[in-house]
Scaffold this motif. Structure first.
Motif, PDB file in Angstrom:
ATOM      1  N   PHE A 105     -57.387  23.872  77.587  1.00  0.00           N
ATOM      2  CA  PHE A 105     -56.253  23.448  78.409  1.00  0.00           C
ATOM      3  C   PHE A 105     -55.004  24.192  77.988  1.00  0.00           C
ATOM      4  N   LEU A 106     -54.016  24.190  78.854  1.00  0.00           N
ATOM      5  CA  LEU A 106     -52.740  24.842  78.579  1.00  0.00           C
ATOM      6  C   LEU A 106     -51.656  23.828  78.225  1.00  0.00           C
ATOM      7  N   SER A 107     -51.670  22.694  78.899  1.00  0.00           N
ATOM      8  CA  SER A 107     -50.738  21.616  78.580  1.00  0.00           C
ATOM      9  C   SER A 107     -51.285  20.325  79.150  1.00  0.00           C
ATOM     10  N   CYS A 108     -50.861  19.203  78.583  1.00  0.00           N
ATOM     11  CA  CYS A 108     -51.282  17.889  79.068  1.00  0.00           C
ATOM     12  C   CYS A 108     -50.259  16.852  78.640  1.00  0.00           C
ATOM     13  N   ASP A 109     -49.759  16.081  79.608  1.00  0.00           N
ATOM     14  CA  ASP A 109     -48.827  15.005  79.273  1.00  0.00           C
ATOM     15  C   ASP A 109     -49.374  13.640  79.683  1.00  0.00           C
ATOM     16  N   LEU A 110     -50.708  13.535  79.787  1.00  0.00           N
ATOM     17  CA  LEU A 110     -51.337  12.253  80.074  1.00  0.00           C
ATOM     18  C   LEU A 110     -51.084  11.297  78.916  1.00  0.00           C
ATOM     19  N   GLY A 111     -50.711  10.077  79.234  1.00  0.00           N
ATOM     20  CA  GLY A 111     -50.472   9.086  78.199  1.00  0.00           C
ATOM     21  C   GLY A 111     -49.875   7.826  78.773  1.00  0.00           C
ATOM     22  N   ALA A 112     -49.682   6.838  77.897  1.00  0.00           N
ATOM     23  CA  ALA A 112     -49.175   5.528  78.315  1.00  0.00           C
ATOM     24  C   ALA A 112     -47.662   5.471  78.197  1.00  0.00           C
ATOM     25  N   GLU A 113     -47.059   4.847  79.193  1.00  0.00           N
ATOM     26  CA  GLU A 113     -45.633   4.528  79.151  1.00  0.00           C
ATOM     27  C   GLU A 113     -45.470   3.051  79.468  1.00  0.00           C
ATOM     28  N   GLN A 114     -44.562   2.416  78.750  1.00  0.00           N
ATOM     29  CA  GLN A 114     -44.291   0.995  78.958  1.00  0.00           C
ATOM     30  C   GLN A 114     -42.782   0.796  78.879  1.00  0.00           C
ATOM     31  N   PRO A 115     -42.117   0.745  80.014  1.00  0.00           N
ATOM     32  CA  PRO A 115     -40.659   0.706  80.001  1.00  0.00           C
ATOM     33  C   PRO A 115     -40.106  -0.622  79.503  1.00  0.00           C
ATOM     34  N   LEU A 116     -38.920  -0.534  78.944  1.00  0.00           N
ATOM     35  CA  LEU A 116     -38.166  -1.728  78.567  1.00  0.00           C
ATOM     36  C   LEU A 116     -37.311  -2.180  79.740  1.00  0.00           C
ATOM     37  N   LEU A 117     -37.312  -3.479  80.014  1.00  0.00           N
ATOM     38  CA  LEU A 117     -36.480  -4.051  81.064  1.00  0.00           C
ATOM     39  C   LEU A 117     -35.414  -4.935  80.451  1.00  0.00           C
ATOM     40  N   ASP A 118     -34.236  -4.873  81.029  1.00  0.00           N
ATOM     41  CA  ASP A 118     -33.128  -5.689  80.540  1.00  0.00           C
ATOM     42  C   ASP A 118     -33.355  -7.164  80.852  1.00  0.00           C
ATOM     43  N   ALA A 119     -32.964  -8.000  79.937  1.00  0.00           N
ATOM     44  CA  ALA A 119     -32.999  -9.453  80.139  1.00  0.00           C
ATOM     45  C   ALA A 119     -31.567  -9.934  80.369  1.00  0.00           C
ATOM     46  N   ASP A 120     -31.215 -10.098  81.613  1.00  0.00           N
ATOM     47  CA  ASP A 120     -29.840 -10.488  81.952  1.00  0.00           C
ATOM     48  C   ASP A 120     -29.682 -12.000  81.894  1.00  0.00           C
ATOM     49  N   VAL A 121     -29.868 -12.510  80.685  1.00  0.00           N
ATOM     50  CA  VAL A 121     -29.774 -13.948  80.455  1.00  0.00           C
ATOM     51  C   VAL A 121     -28.383 -14.270  79.935  1.00  0.00           C
ATOM     52  N   ILE A 122     -27.788 -15.323  80.483  1.00  0.00           N
ATOM     53  CA  ILE A 122     -26.438 -15.744  80.099  1.00  0.00           C
ATOM     54  C   ILE A 122     -26.531 -16.905  79.118  1.00  0.00           C
TER      55      ILE A 122
END
Length: 318
Positions: A32-49
């Motif tokens: 192969f020449l390149s590979c960016d396969l992988g897991a991503e798990q974004p962070l979400l803001d908790a807009d709690v008051i």
């Protein structure tokens, strides 16, 4: 402490018998020449008051895991067949040793999945992606340079560990195709004056998100398949222009060939061209770029056929 470098990285692959479950055994080591396969798990803001005593936010939380990416691979004689199997399904194989013909067809009702491991032995760390299916293929044709293909991948899950799951990897002899070995034909006749072309195939994959404790997707399902692209040619005759004006279909084939028994050909059985301008951009040659779309052909019973001729027996792509 050693640091990971691309030259030492490894990409291993194996077909799955059960979706999302990595099989045991000796995996295939893929060039192969390149590979960016992988897991991503974004962070979400908790807009709690009212959590703290100021306007500062509460702790964020992790959302659903997404496993996707692209692998750029050389178009070679044997290994490209494993990627085509992932994209189109197992082939129909004919011929006798050492000359086999593998026919991959578009539009399969069900597609296979693979486990793919990206290894970083310098660290060491191994990213095992399971339930991987191929969504897209993009391949460019030009007069010079190495022949490469880009596969868009989607998976179900990813786990990281300090040891490989690939057993004792095996690898095939590496014989590369080059762009200088390329050819494009229309209705069986060589198409002249072509300066470049691009072929894109897509399975229309959709990630199925359900409520799961492990935050993984349920699976990746195929949708409508599409084959599109572009042909750029010097304006020397009106063959392509007339086809576009008449909205008439034609069969186009994009191929690489080493000899009669070693080749790869993508045949689009029914291609329609969009009407293109022939702009004059100075004193140099005039070129026209025709966008195209392929459709199901009743005679071929499919939209696209990928024909790979090599020495690999049928069991290698089963």
């Amino acid at each position: 402490m050693p640091r990971a470098i691309g030259a030492n990285c490894r990409l291993l692959m194996i077909p799955e018998a059960t979706y999302g479950t990595a099989p045991a055994g000796d995996w295939l080591r893929m060039p192969f020449l390149s590979c960016d396969l992988g897991a991503e798990q974004p962070l979400l803001d908790a807009d709690v008051i009212g959590v703290g005593s100021s306007r500062d936010p509460a702790a964020p939380f992790l959302d659903t895991v997404t496993v996707q990416g692209q692998a750029v691979v050389p178009v070679d004689l044997v290994n490209i067949g494993h990627w085509l199997r992932l994209l189109l399904g197992p082939p129909t194989t004919t011929g006798t040793s050492p000359n086999f013909i593998h026919s991959f067809g578009s539009g399969a009702a069900a597609l296979p999945s693979n486990s793919i491991e990206i290894g970083y032995p310098d660290v060491p760390n191994y990213d095992l992606c399971t339930g991987v299916r191929a969504d897209t293929l993009e391949i460019d044709f030009s007069p010079t340079g190495p022949a490469t293909a880009t596969f868009g991948l989607m998976g179900q899950g990813s786990t990281r560990g300090v040891s490989s799951s690939g057993g004792t990897p095996t690898s095939a002899a590496y014989t590369a195709f080059h762009k200088a070995q390329g050819a494009i034909s229309r209705n069986g006749a060589a198409l002249a004056q072509v300066t470049g072309a691009r072929l894109t195939y897509a399975n229309g994959m959709e990630m199925v998100r359900t409520i799961r404790a492990d935050r993984k997707v349920e699976g990746v399902d195929p949708g409508i398949a599409r084959a599109t692209g572009q042909i750029t040619a010097r304006f020397a005759d009106t063959t392509l222009l007339t086809q576009a004006q008449n909205n008439a279909p034609a069969e186009f084939a994009f191929s690489y060939a080493i000899d009669a028994n070693r080749s790869l050909t993508f045949t689009l059985h029914e291609v329609y061209l969009a009407l293109a301008k022939t702009p004059v951009e100075g004193p140099g040659g005039v070129e026209a770029s025709f966008e195209f779309r392929a459709a199901y052909n009743a005679t071929a019973t499919r939209m696209m056929t990928a024909l790979l001729k090599n020495q690999q027996a049928a069991a290698g792509y089963a």
